[in-house]
Motif scaffolding. Structure first.
Motif, mmCIF file in Angstrom:
data_model
loop_
_atom_site.group_PDB
_atom_site.id
_atom_site.type_symbol
_atom_site.label_atom_id
_atom_site.label_comp_id
_atom_site.label_asym_id
_atom_site.label_seq_id
_atom_site.Cartn_x
_atom_site.Cartn_y
_atom_site.Cartn_z
ATOM 1 N N PRO A 43 4.461 0.418 5.654
ATOM 2 C CA PRO A 43 4.760 1.577 4.902
ATOM 3 C C PRO A 43 4.262 2.773 5.691
ATOM 4 O O PRO A 43 3.545 2.740 6.590
ATOM 5 C CB PRO A 43 3.775 1.608 3.815
ATOM 6 N N ALA A 44 5.148 3.793 5.499
ATOM 7 C CA ALA A 44 4.595 5.149 6.010
ATOM 8 C C ALA A 44 3.303 5.575 6.128
ATOM 9 O O ALA A 44 2.761 5.425 5.092
ATOM 10 C CB ALA A 44 5.567 6.220 5.528
ATOM 11 N N GLY A 45 2.649 5.460 7.307
ATOM 12 C CA GLY A 45 1.087 5.929 7.480
ATOM 13 C C GLY A 45 0.403 4.588 7.264
ATOM 14 O O GLY A 45 -0.764 4.881 7.064
ATOM 15 N N GLY A 46 1.037 3.526 6.890
ATOM 16 C CA GLY A 46 -0.056 2.407 6.700
ATOM 17 C C GLY A 46 -0.051 1.401 7.513
ATOM 18 O O GLY A 46 0.097 1.563 9.035
ATOM 19 N N GLU A 47 -0.342 0.064 7.376
ATOM 20 C CA GLU A 47 -0.468 -0.855 8.480
ATOM 21 C C GLU A 47 0.563 -2.279 7.982
ATOM 22 O O GLU A 47 0.988 -2.082 6.774
ATOM 23 C CB GLU A 47 -1.820 -1.686 8.495
ATOM 24 N N PRO B 20 18.528 6.990 1.275
ATOM 25 C CA PRO B 20 17.569 8.165 0.581
ATOM 26 C C PRO B 20 16.587 7.255 -0.337
ATOM 27 O O PRO B 20 15.679 7.762 -0.814
ATOM 28 C CB PRO B 20 18.678 9.041 -0.278
ATOM 29 N N ARG B 21 17.076 6.309 -1.269
ATOM 30 C CA ARG B 21 16.453 5.748 -2.204
ATOM 31 C C ARG B 21 15.555 4.578 -1.944
ATOM 32 O O ARG B 21 15.070 3.882 -2.715
ATOM 33 C CB ARG B 21 16.929 5.407 -3.459
ATOM 34 N N ALA B 22 15.770 4.084 -0.574
ATOM 35 C CA ALA B 22 15.012 2.852 -0.203
ATOM 36 C C ALA B 22 13.598 3.061 0.009
ATOM 37 O O ALA B 22 12.943 4.217 0.031
ATOM 38 C CB ALA B 22 15.584 2.486 1.482
ATOM 39 N N ASP B 23 12.711 2.128 -0.001
ATOM 40 C CA ASP B 23 11.309 1.947 0.057
ATOM 41 C C ASP B 23 11.008 2.867 1.363
ATOM 42 O O ASP B 23 11.589 2.566 2.367
ATOM 43 C CB ASP B 23 10.772 0.572 0.060
ATOM 44 N N ALA B 24 9.837 3.488 1.352
ATOM 45 C CA ALA B 24 9.253 4.345 2.520
ATOM 46 C C ALA B 24 8.564 3.345 3.486
ATOM 47 O O ALA B 24 7.258 3.243 3.561
ATOM 48 C CB ALA B 24 8.105 5.159 2.077
ATOM 49 N N PRO C 35 0.770 -1.163 -0.107
ATOM 50 C CA PRO C 35 -0.058 -0.132 0.088
ATOM 51 C C PRO C 35 0.857 1.126 -0.036
ATOM 52 O O PRO C 35 1.890 1.288 0.658
ATOM 53 C CB PRO C 35 -0.841 -0.227 1.119
ATOM 54 N N PRO C 36 0.497 2.315 -0.896
ATOM 55 C CA PRO C 36 1.143 3.427 -0.865
ATOM 56 C C PRO C 36 1.112 4.482 0.443
ATOM 57 O O PRO C 36 0.535 4.068 1.371
ATOM 58 C CB PRO C 36 0.614 4.277 -1.889
#
Length: 235
Positions: free
Chosen positions: A195-199, A168-172, A35-36
């Motif tokens: 993910p940042a802000g996800g679950e 810097p270029r790693a997945d969030a 998920p983004p």
């Protein structure tokens, strides 16, 4: 092929079942299925259509895992390769069946971690749900350095990230959790990522069989080290 290694420190005895060389297959989340990260939509939520949920899809991979004694710690290296299917994929394959039906492709990732058991030997776990505390630190080709905290309870391990540093270029991704377990002689493991802000979402799974003992892994590593150093006794 489980043997207690000759150089096993007593403090690592609770991890003895994990030592050796393991090979098998697994699955990884296909590109674009995680998920983004959430974005701030407070100003345009009324005019923007709801974002469609992404269906998770997993691709078959081959995995190679080595766990060996290094001083008073255990070193684990996990390599994951693209899988090329020789036939239709069956999620119920054993580790051996997966190795027979999946051909290795390019390297996807490699990760090395160092494991320490923090619970003093004098402390005896009170019950089956209380194990010995673990501290794990490592990094890999994906661009993450992670400090893990966890517990080992018999042939089961649970880990959660305590601190994550991203290139810097790693997945969030902000957090990780992992589970390892010995089931019917096979090593089962799974890793979840947040993910940042996800679950938390399952990111990778594995089903591996032991193909070499810890002593065999140590002997191979020693030979490779002597060869790199130009030792003439290594013929």
């Amino acid at each position: 092929m489980f043997e207690i290694p000759s150089d096993l420190p007593l403090k690592l005895s609770s991890l003895a079942w994990l030592l050796g060389h393991w090979q098998g297959w697994g699955t990884v989340a296909a590109p674009g299925t995680m998920p983004p990260a959430e974005t701030d939509t407070k100003d345009n939520s009324a005019t923007q259509p709801a974002e469609e949920e992404t269906d998770s899809r997993f691709d078959a991979v081959l995995q190679d895992l080595e766990a060996a004694v290094v001083g008073e710690q255990m070193r684990m290296t996990i390599r994951t390769y693209e899988g090329e299917l020789a036939d239709e994929f069956d999620p119920l394959w054993t580790a051996a069946e997966g190795l027979d039906n999946i051909q290795p492709g390019a390297l996807i990732s490699e990760e090395t971690t160092y494991w320490s058991v923090d619970t003093p030997l004098a402390v005896v776990p009170a019950g089956p749900d209380e194990g010995r505390e673990l501290r794990v630190v490592g990094s890999g080709t994906r661009g993450f350095a992670v400090l893990w905290a966890g517990v080992v309870m018999g042939p089961r391990i649970q880990l959660a990230s305590d601190a994550v540093v991203r290139a810097p270029r790693a997945d969030a991704l902000d957090h990780f959790s992992r589970m390892f377990g010995l089931v019917g002689g096979e090593l089962m493991w799974a890793s979840e990522a947040m993910p940042a802000g996800g679950e938390y979402e399952v990111e990778i799974t594995g089903r591996l069989q032991r193909t070499a003992s810890a002593d065999e892994v140590a002997a191979k590593t020693s030979r490779a080290s002597r060869h790199e150093d130009g030792d003439p006794s290594d013929g």
